[in-house]
Design an enzyme around this catalytic site. Structure first.
Site, short mmCIF file in Angstrom:
data_model
loop_
_atom_site.label_atom_id
_atom_site.label_comp_id
_atom_site.label_asym_id
_atom_site.label_seq_id
_atom_site.Cartn_x
_atom_site.Cartn_y
_atom_site.Cartn_z
N LYS A 264 0.81 -1.21 0.00
CA LYS A 264 0.00 0.00 0.00
C LYS A 264 0.84 1.27 0.00
O LYS A 264 0.32 2.36 -0.19
CB LYS A 264 -0.95 0.01 1.20
CG LYS A 264 -1.83 -1.23 1.31
CD LYS A 264 -2.52 -1.56 0.00
CE LYS A 264 -3.26 -2.88 0.08
NZ LYS A 264 -2.39 -4.06 0.21
N SER B 30 -4.53 -11.36 -2.52
CA SER B 30 -3.13 -11.00 -2.58
C SER B 30 -2.65 -11.04 -4.03
O SER B 30 -3.18 -11.79 -4.86
CB SER B 30 -2.31 -11.99 -1.75
OG SER B 30 -0.95 -11.94 -2.08
#
Length: 564
Positions: free
Chosen positions: A130, A478
């Protein structure tokens, strides 16, 4: 783009020039500034160093190198911190719900510090997933000259002659639970998979986003596939600082670089390299921060004309370090440019266009390697991130469709209201070939935080069910995930999306050929199930999760918090 030389301290002058700013200057003097320093640009260094995760624990040396280079190039470095969450460590726990939240916190940190301190430019150093979208969103909001320095990829681990990475461990858990791997082998893989610092080694989310940043032109060429421990990564950080100082002089800003055409370039590279599904969510959010009109359907448009050129994990064979040796992202970009699949006139942070940056890169990959395929012999003729629609996801959802022997399946729904119960069912052998698992109330509002799910998908792969069991969710996956999986289902269950009304045993069709995700019941039956439905009570009523759940937009719009 024409560039003009401007006063390089024009923003910071707001707090450093004039008699009325004497108190402000006093605080600078306390940190060792001299009077002559106030004519220099104030350059923020958003430092994501952290000992939380190996993705970020090697960042301090890069930040230090950039700081020194900023000072040498005539700037004042102003260092501030940005947080990180380790997706790999938080995976499968309640902590994973804070991962996407951290994207917003990072972007808020950068915007707040840059704007609050009137910085003239900012260099962002990040590593874990992120850090990249959060960093760029903050850069775009502040819109001062900016560059992103990626921490670099991790080197592979090794066991019994095989390269390892973090996904190897998740899949080993599934193999062990299925009786296909010994406890000792599981332990050895656990201990050997991650040998040092850097971000997860395949074309997972961190490497996907950093590669896309190269394609955008907001990071330097070749920087996204360098390994964190290598000296060239330090040199790239120094060069990034020097390039940023020149960008300040020329007033080249992020919104000059991040345009619809450059986002198309980035998405083309994501498709060509077999990148992460998370890139769809993040580029919707990045486009929003840039003020660029970009929708989920644009991904499908780019997918259909872009081949998969790279044989990279998770669905391929190689790691990012192998891509680097084969020519890196510039080689992939040059092939796309020659094929007419890239916009060469987009500006980069250096002031050069994409075509100028790629001028000396060969038109075709070198012989004797299998990481980058020739454009006329691709891994797959079309991109791998497909946007599916249907009565289960009228706003769209994301499926990674390459590498599947059969991209179509219809099967009975196995419904779970959380990730942990779904994972337990897999490990207990209660999920069988032909099932379609439904994991819901895990979207931006329902999770909240739209957690990633590598544990269930890794367990399915390890159990030998990766292609025979479907999994759909309003949560995320993921970047290491592959298999018959569909995520980002929108509208989400907590918003009354149709995924909320699936019942155990219902027939569900996943058809990547027809781009369809369908609940096989009549419209009348579906509508009857909605009668009396109310949204569940919020799981959090205070703090960042409560704020995220209240403000988050649909996944089809990037799960942003400021879509007012």
């Amino acid at each position: 783009m024409e560039t003009k030389v401007i006063a390089i301290n024009r923003r910071s002058a707001n707090i450093t020039e004039g008699k009325s700013r004497a108190p402000n200057r006093s605080m600078y003097y306390a940190m060792g500034y001299e009077e002559s320093d106030f004519k220099k640009p104030m350059i923020g260094v958003a430092n994501g160093h952290s000992t939380i995760t190996p993705c970020n624990s090697g960042l301090q040396k890069l930040a230090d190198a950039a700081i020194d280079a900023i000072e040498e190039a005539g700037g004042n470095a102003q260092v501030f911190g940005t947080p990180t969450i380790s997706d790999g460590m938080a995976m499968g726990t309640e902590g994973m719900k804070y991962s996407l939240v951290s994207r917003e916190v990072i972007s808020d940190c950068i915007e707040t510090c840059v704007q609050g301190q009137w910085m003239d430019g900012v260099l962002v150093v990040g590593g874990c997933d992120k850090n990249m979208p959060g960093g760029l969103m903050g850069m775009l909001r502040a819109n001062v000259p900016a560059i992103f320095v990626y921490g670099g990829t991790i080197l592979p681990g090794h066991y019994q002659g095989k390269d390892l990475n973090i996904v190897s461990v998740f899949e080993a858990v599934g193999e062990n639970a299925a009786g296909r791997m010994s406890d000792e082998d599981l332990l050895q893989i656990e201990r050997r998979a991650i040998p040092g610092t850097g971000s997860c080694g395949g074309m997972y989310t961190a490497n996907t986003m950093s590669s896309a940043f190269e394609a955008l032109g907001i990071s330097l060429p070749y920087s996204s596939t360098m390994a964190n421990p290598h000296d060239e990564k330090l040199n790239s950080a120094k060069e990034s600082a020097r390039v940023l100082i020149e960008a300040v002089k020329k007033d080249i800003k992020p919104r000059d670089i991040v345009t619809k055409k450059s986002i198309e370039n980035a998405v083309a590279v994501i498709m060509a390299t077999g990148g992460s599904t998370n890139a769809v969510l993040h580029f919707l959010a990045i486009a929003h921060a840039a003020g660029v009109e970009w929708t989920i359907d644009d991904f499908e448009r780019v997918r259909q004309k872009t081949p998969v050129l790279c044989n990279l994990k998770p669905s391929g064979q190689y790691l990012a370090v192998d891509l680097h040796q084969a020519g890196g992202i510039p080689q992939v970009m040059k092939m796309l440019l020659v094929a007419g699949l890239l916009h060469g006139d987009c500006i980069t942070i250096s002031g050069q266009t994409i075509a100028e940056v790629l001028a000396d890169v060969p038109d075709a990959p070198r012989a004797g390697q299998d990481v980058i395929r020739p454009i006329d012999q691709p891994m797959y003729a079309q991109g791998h991130l497909a946007i599916l629609k249907g009565n289960l996801s009228p706003e769209g959802c994301v499926a990674k469709i390459t590498g599947l022997k059969n991209p179509v399946m219809t099967g009975p729904a196995r419904v779970f209201e959380d990730e942990q119960s779904g994972l337990k069912a897999i490990l207990d052998g209660k999920i069988v070939a032909g099932d379609v698992m439904v994991l819901r109330y895990l979207g931006p509002k329902g999770g909240p935080g739209m957690p990633e799910m590598l544990a269930p998908t890794g367990a399915l792969i390890g159990a030998g069910l990766g292609e025979s069991v479907g999994l759909i969710t309003d949560g995320r996956f993921s970047g290491g995930t592959w298999g018959m999986v569909v995520g980002h289902v929108a509208p989400e269950a907590a918003a009354g999306g149709n995924i909320a009304f699936i019942e155990e045993g219902d027939s569900i069709t996943i058809d990547a050929n027809q781009l369809l995700l369908q609940l096989n019941i009549s419209d009348a039956e579906l509508e009857s199930r909605k009668v009396g439905w109310t949204a569940p009570a919020p799981r959090y009523t205070r703090g960042v999760q409560a704020k995220f759940a209240f403000n988050a937009s649909s996944a089809s719009k990037g799960a942003v918090l400021d879509d007012y």
